[in-house]
Scaffold this motif. Structure first.
Motif, short mmCIF file in Angstrom:
data_model
loop_
_atom_site.label_atom_id
_atom_site.label_comp_id
_atom_site.label_asym_id
_atom_site.label_seq_id
_atom_site.Cartn_x
_atom_site.Cartn_y
_atom_site.Cartn_z
N LYS A 115 44.81 18.95 23.48
CA LYS A 115 46.23 18.91 23.13
C LYS A 115 47.05 18.66 24.38
CE LYS A 115 46.70 23.95 23.58
NZ LYS A 115 47.66 23.96 24.66
N ALA A 116 48.32 18.36 24.17
CA ALA A 116 49.21 18.11 25.30
C ALA A 116 49.36 19.38 26.14
CB ALA A 116 50.57 17.65 24.80
N ILE A 117 49.33 19.20 27.45
CA ILE A 117 49.47 20.33 28.36
C ILE A 117 50.92 20.81 28.36
CG2 ILE A 117 49.24 21.09 30.76
CD1 ILE A 117 46.63 20.45 29.43
N THR A 118 51.11 22.12 28.33
CA THR A 118 52.44 22.71 28.33
C THR A 118 52.63 23.56 29.58
OG1 THR A 118 51.83 24.74 27.18
CG2 THR A 118 52.37 22.82 25.81
N ILE A 119 53.86 23.99 29.79
CA ILE A 119 54.16 24.89 30.90
C ILE A 119 53.35 26.18 30.78
CG2 ILE A 119 55.96 26.46 31.77
CD1 ILE A 119 57.90 24.17 31.71
N ARG A 120 53.15 26.66 29.54
CA ARG A 120 52.37 27.89 29.33
C ARG A 120 50.93 27.71 29.78
NH1 ARG A 120 54.83 31.86 26.69
NH2 ARG A 120 56.80 31.41 25.59
N ASP A 121 50.37 26.53 29.52
CA ASP A 121 49.00 26.24 29.97
C ASP A 121 48.91 26.27 31.49
OD1 ASP A 121 48.03 25.84 27.33
OD2 ASP A 121 48.83 23.80 27.34
N ILE A 122 49.89 25.63 32.13
CA ILE A 122 49.92 25.61 33.59
C ILE A 122 50.05 27.03 34.14
CG2 ILE A 122 51.20 24.79 35.62
CD1 ILE A 122 49.75 22.55 34.13
N ALA A 123 50.93 27.82 33.51
CA ALA A 123 51.15 29.19 33.96
C ALA A 123 49.89 30.03 33.83
CB ALA A 123 52.29 29.82 33.15
N LYS A 124 49.19 29.89 32.71
CA LYS A 124 47.97 30.66 32.47
C LYS A 124 46.90 30.31 33.50
CE LYS A 124 44.55 31.68 28.88
NZ LYS A 124 44.12 31.38 27.49
N GLU A 125 46.78 29.00 33.79
CA GLU A 125 45.75 28.55 34.73
C GLU A 125 46.09 28.99 36.16
OE1 GLU A 125 42.04 26.62 35.04
OE2 GLU A 125 43.25 27.05 33.25
N ALA A 126 47.38 28.98 36.48
CA ALA A 126 47.80 29.35 37.84
C ALA A 126 48.03 30.85 38.00
CB ALA A 126 49.08 28.60 38.19
N LYS A 127 47.88 31.59 36.87
CA LYS A 127 48.05 33.05 36.88
C LYS A 127 49.44 33.48 37.33
CE LYS A 127 43.15 34.11 37.48
NZ LYS A 127 42.69 32.74 37.17
N VAL A 128 50.44 32.76 36.77
CA VAL A 128 51.84 33.12 37.00
C VAL A 128 52.57 33.05 35.67
CG1 VAL A 128 51.88 32.26 39.38
CG2 VAL A 128 52.48 30.72 37.51
N SER A 129 53.83 33.41 35.65
CA SER A 129 54.60 33.36 34.40
C SER A 129 55.12 31.95 34.15
CB SER A 129 55.78 34.32 34.48
OG SER A 129 56.75 33.82 35.40
N PRO A 130 55.37 31.59 32.88
CA PRO A 130 55.97 30.29 32.56
C PRO A 130 57.30 30.08 33.27
CG PRO A 130 55.09 31.30 30.57
CD PRO A 130 55.02 32.34 31.64
N THR A 131 58.07 31.17 33.47
CA THR A 131 59.36 31.07 34.16
C THR A 131 59.18 30.61 35.60
OG1 THR A 131 60.25 32.85 32.79
CG2 THR A 131 61.44 32.34 34.83
N THR A 132 58.13 31.12 36.25
CA THR A 132 57.85 30.72 37.63
C THR A 132 57.49 29.24 37.70
OG1 THR A 132 57.08 32.95 38.18
CG2 THR A 132 56.42 31.17 39.67
N VAL A 133 56.67 28.78 36.75
CA VAL A 133 56.30 27.36 36.69
C VAL A 133 57.55 26.51 36.49
CG1 VAL A 133 54.99 25.59 35.46
CG2 VAL A 133 53.99 27.87 35.84
N SER A 134 58.42 26.95 35.60
CA SER A 134 59.65 26.22 35.32
C SER A 134 60.54 26.12 36.56
CB SER A 134 60.42 26.91 34.19
OG SER A 134 61.62 26.20 33.91
N ARG A 135 60.63 27.25 37.30
CA ARG A 135 61.43 27.23 38.53
C ARG A 135 60.85 26.25 39.53
NH1 ARG A 135 61.55 32.98 38.46
NH2 ARG A 135 60.13 33.02 40.24
#
Length: 343
Positions: free
Chosen positions: A3-23
């Motif tokens: 499936k398409a990668i989302t900010i939540r996927d990136i956050a989970k993989e990087a072990k940070v919150s989605p808000t941090t990825v967004s920032r």
């Protein structure tokens, strides 16, 4: 992943919150160097690209701007477009470029497209001065900056001091001793052409020099029009000893024809241009011209537009004036009659 990668996927993989990825992705807040490096590694590994359409639905911004120019083959506009693209990319914007060919119908068509793609702002360069264009831009409701066009308008505008370019080049020719000076102009009725013809006429009037009707010939702002101007002037019973051209593209077309007809430049005829494009220094002889700094145009126009988009300036229309400077090269010299007097 299927499936398409989302900010939540990136956050989970990087072990940070989605808000941090967004920032991190939007540059809207502090992210420490170690965390940023970890997010960057995950983003690159999954070739993640933000969904701009989804973002625009949330922020009401598309991060897309429209640039309309009249002739992208003219180095003045191509360099300006390149500079704008570079500036805006650094600010997180993309630019959709349209070349109108100087045609009113195409300008209207592209403004319709700008509306359809919900552009956040418009950078508009034109040869024309149709009031319909101004009404359409006002109707769009987005920030607009006019470039090198329209004497008075309800938007921020960036242009050179009106008439200064051809005034400087004509004064230079007069100072060399020329009295028979022709004017090779661009598209008649356009604001640029009106101001450049006026600069030439003002210099001639101040010097008390007559301007025969046949010494003013206006065709267009491209080199093909310049060739027509060169053909016209070289066929006159009394050819001018100097030709002031409304831009460098016209001047190059004029020079090409004169050289084909065995004229020696600048001994037989002096030629000047406007814009000081890079090719002017490379042609033979090198072209005397007047600066029209496309990089300065780009910087001022982009800065003004971003201030409007971001709301850091909300006042009335601003006018940014760019000063000109004469650059003397090998295409101008004293007329032959003057040379004889000096001997």
């Amino acid at each position: 992943m299927g499936k398409a990668i989302t900010i939540r996927d990136i956050a989970k993989e990087a072990k940070v919150s989605p808000t941090t990825v967004s920032r991190y992705l939007n540059g809207t807040g502090y992210v420490d160097e170690q965390t940023a490096s970890r997010i960057c590694e995950v983003v690159e590994r999954f070739h993640y690209r933000p969904n701009r359409i989804a973002q625009s639905l949330k922020t009401k911004e598309t991060k897309n701007l429209v640039l309309v120019v009249p002739d992208i083959q003219n180095p003045f506009y191509s360099k300006m477009a390149n500079e704008m693209q570079r500036f805006l990319f650094e600010e997180g914007y993309t630019v959709t470029l349209f070349d109108s060919g100087g045609e009113f119908s195409m300008e209207m068509k592209y403004l319709g497209i700008a509306d359809a793609i919900a552009a956040d702002g418009i950078l508009f360069a034109s040869f024309s001065s149709h009031q319909t264009i101004l009404r359409e831009l006002q109707r769009s409701g987005v920030p607009v900056v006019m470039i090198n066009s329209y004497d008075a308008c309800p938007f921020d505008s960036v242009h050179g001091v009106r008439g200064q370019s051809t005034y400087l080049s004509t004064k230079h020719l007069i100072a060399l001793g020329h009295t028979d000076i022709g004017f090779a102009g661009g598209n008649t009725g356009t604001s640029i052409e009106v101001s450049r013809r006026a600069g030439y006429l003002r210099a001639m009037q101040e010097a008390g020099l007559p301007v025969p009707g046949e010494y003013v010939f206006e065709m267009g702002f491209d080199s093909g029009s310049g060739r027509k101007c060169g053909t016209y002037f070289s066929a006159l019973p009394k050819m001018p000893t100097a030709i002031c051209c409304a831009n460098d593209m016209i001047a190059m077309g004029v020079i090409q024809v004169l050289l084909e007809r065995r004229y020696k430049l600048p001994r037989d005829v002096s030629v000047t241009g406007v814009d000081n494009i890079m090719y002017g220094d490379l042609c033979s002889p090198p072209l005397t011209s007047v600066t029209n700094d496309s990089s300065e145009f780009a910087h001022l126009a982009v800065s003004a537009l971003l201030e409007r988009i971001r709301g850091t300036y909300t006042g009335g229309p601003r006018e940014f004036l760019i000063q000109r400077r004469l650059v003397v090269r090998g295409s101008t010299a004293a007329p032959k009659s003057k040379e004889c007097e000096l001997r």
